[in-house]
Design an enzyme around this catalytic site. Structure first.
Site, short mmCIF file in Angstrom:
data_model
loop_
_atom_site.label_atom_id
_atom_site.label_comp_id
_atom_site.label_asym_id
_atom_site.label_seq_id
_atom_site.Cartn_x
_atom_site.Cartn_y
_atom_site.Cartn_z
N LYS A 114 23.27 -15.84 13.73
CA LYS A 114 22.67 -17.06 12.79
C LYS A 114 21.50 -17.41 13.52
O LYS A 114 20.51 -17.85 12.94
CB LYS A 114 23.85 -18.03 12.36
CG LYS A 114 24.64 -17.18 11.33
CD LYS A 114 25.37 -18.08 10.33
CE LYS A 114 26.00 -17.07 9.43
NZ LYS A 114 27.05 -17.97 8.51
N LYS A 196 27.83 -4.91 8.35
CA LYS A 196 28.62 -5.16 7.23
C LYS A 196 28.09 -5.78 6.00
O LYS A 196 26.95 -6.02 6.05
CB LYS A 196 29.57 -6.42 7.89
CG LYS A 196 29.12 -7.69 7.87
CD LYS A 196 30.20 -8.71 8.03
CE LYS A 196 29.30 -10.10 7.89
NZ LYS A 196 30.12 -10.98 6.88
N LYS A 199 26.44 -11.45 1.88
CA LYS A 199 25.83 -12.00 0.88
C LYS A 199 24.63 -12.60 1.26
O LYS A 199 23.40 -12.47 0.57
CB LYS A 199 26.36 -12.90 0.06
CG LYS A 199 26.98 -14.01 1.10
CD LYS A 199 28.34 -14.81 0.34
CE LYS A 199 28.76 -15.64 1.27
NZ LYS A 199 30.14 -15.81 1.09
#
Ligand code: ATP
Ligand code: LTN
Length: 329
Positions: A114, A196, A199
């Site tokens: 992130k 993976k 969203k």
């Protein structure tokens, strides 16, 4: 009668629920309801650690509550609540932070990923994210944490924090265990099957739980596959087909070898058409249930308020114990 196990898990109110979230987490949550004491949380405080729009947060929390109920969580059996409605979560986060070495936080994969994705917003909350998650879990003396594979490192850290705290301040927390689904713990992206399904990685890489038939069909037909033509499970050499076979298997409740046999000598196109049809049918009850729940926001808010009251009573007991053991009260 032996005491029921306690189960805790959470999902952030960011983006829509996709079939990766469902197969990795929610499906397990639903089945635990029959035999355990379940507590499921909408972790709104976690979602503040990346850029977000304050204007739409409230609506996204309500959407997630609707999604939980439409997917099959039953508020008669299960506590469903919003994290920020129970202040014990933030208070315990502070107490646990003194039992957490900074180095442990800096080596978390999610923190590294992130930070790379949001280089202009590497805030302290993003680093401390796993301590808040540990507080979520430990406040409820949780036995079992059902999550997808990407969250195992965070639950492992939770166990380390709890053990360290118990050793230093005396027995305070139950040590939780991660439970992954046997299959589907890591559903891959439709566009880049080495990554993976996520969203935050684009609309076309996910199938959403409440997606309409036309767009399910379009996305499955456009899903990335390899240049061969055999419908065979090979994770390393055919990651795209392997992922689609896994999805087919989990939504049809049939074993992969049986599906390979059915599609022997058939084209990718035929396989994808059948998979799209299967998903359209299997996701239909979710779409319908969601439509039923829309417009019942007042009722859902009552469910969340009651959930927060029940959660708060359990959480405060653990918080008091932690404070007492630390010499605070
Ligand atoms: P993002 O990738 O944008 O951070 P996400 O799609 O991973 O979000 P979360 O809200 O972080 O969604 O995850 C909710 C739950 O779904 C977690 O238990 C997580 O492990 C699980 N999960 C997420 N993606 C997958 C996936 N592709 N396959 C299986 N489980 C998944
Ligand atoms: N970090 C998790 C969400 C989460 C969670 C939790 C999961 C926050 N607190 C407690 C299980 C238990 C994620 O899915 N990204």
């Amino acid at each position: 009668m032996p005491k029921q196990k306690r189960v805790f898990s959470g999902i952030q109110p960011s983006g829509e629920i996709h079939i990766g979230n469902y197969l990795g987490a929610l499906k397990q949550w639903i089945s635990f309801q029959a035999a355990a004491e379940c507590i499921y949380c909408i972790v709104d405080l976690h979602s503040l650690t990346v850029d977000y729009d304050p204007q739409t947060l409230k609506g996204r929390i309500m959407d997630k509550a609707i999604a939980y109920l439409a997917a099959g969580l039953d508020p008669k059996k299960t506590i469903i609540f919003v994290q920020s409605a129970v202040p014990a979560h933030t208070e315990l986060t502070w107490l646990l932070s003194v039992a957490t070495p900074i180095g442990d936080l800096q080596r978390m994969i999610q923190y590294k990923e992130k930070s790379k994705k949001n280089p202009d917003n590497i805030n302290a909350g993003l680093l401390n994210y796993p301590i808040l998650m540990a507080a979520d879990i430990l406040l409820y003396q949780t036995d079992i944490v059902p999550v997808g594979k990407d969250q195992t490192q965070h639950v492992e850290l939770t166990r380390e924090i709890a053990n360290r705290f118990n050793k230093r301040f005396g027995q305070t927390f139950q040590i939780p265990k991660t439970v992954l689904p046997e299959k589907g713990a890591k559903i891959m992206s439709l566009k880049e099957p080495e990554k993976k399904m996520s969203k935050s990685d684009g609309y076309d890489s996910c199938i959403f739980l409440f997606e309409e038939p036309d767009s399910i069909r379009k996305k499955i037909m456009a899903a990335q596959t390899d240049s061969g033509n055999e419908i065979r499970y090979n994770q390393r050499r055919k990651p795209g087909i392997a992922n689609l076979l896994t999805i087919y298997s989990l939504f049809s409740d049939r074993a992969i070898p049986e599906i390979e046999k059915e599609f022997k000598n058939k084209s990718y196109k035929t396989f994808k058409e059948q998979l799209a049809q299967l998903l359209i049918e299997q996701l239909k009850p979710f779409r319908e249930k969601k439509k039923e729940l829309q417009g019942k926001e007042a009722l859902i808010q009552t469910i969340l308020d009651k959930g927060a009251q029940r959660a708060g009573r359990i959480a405060n007991q653990t918080l008091e114990k932690a404070k007492k053991n630390m010499g605070l009260v």
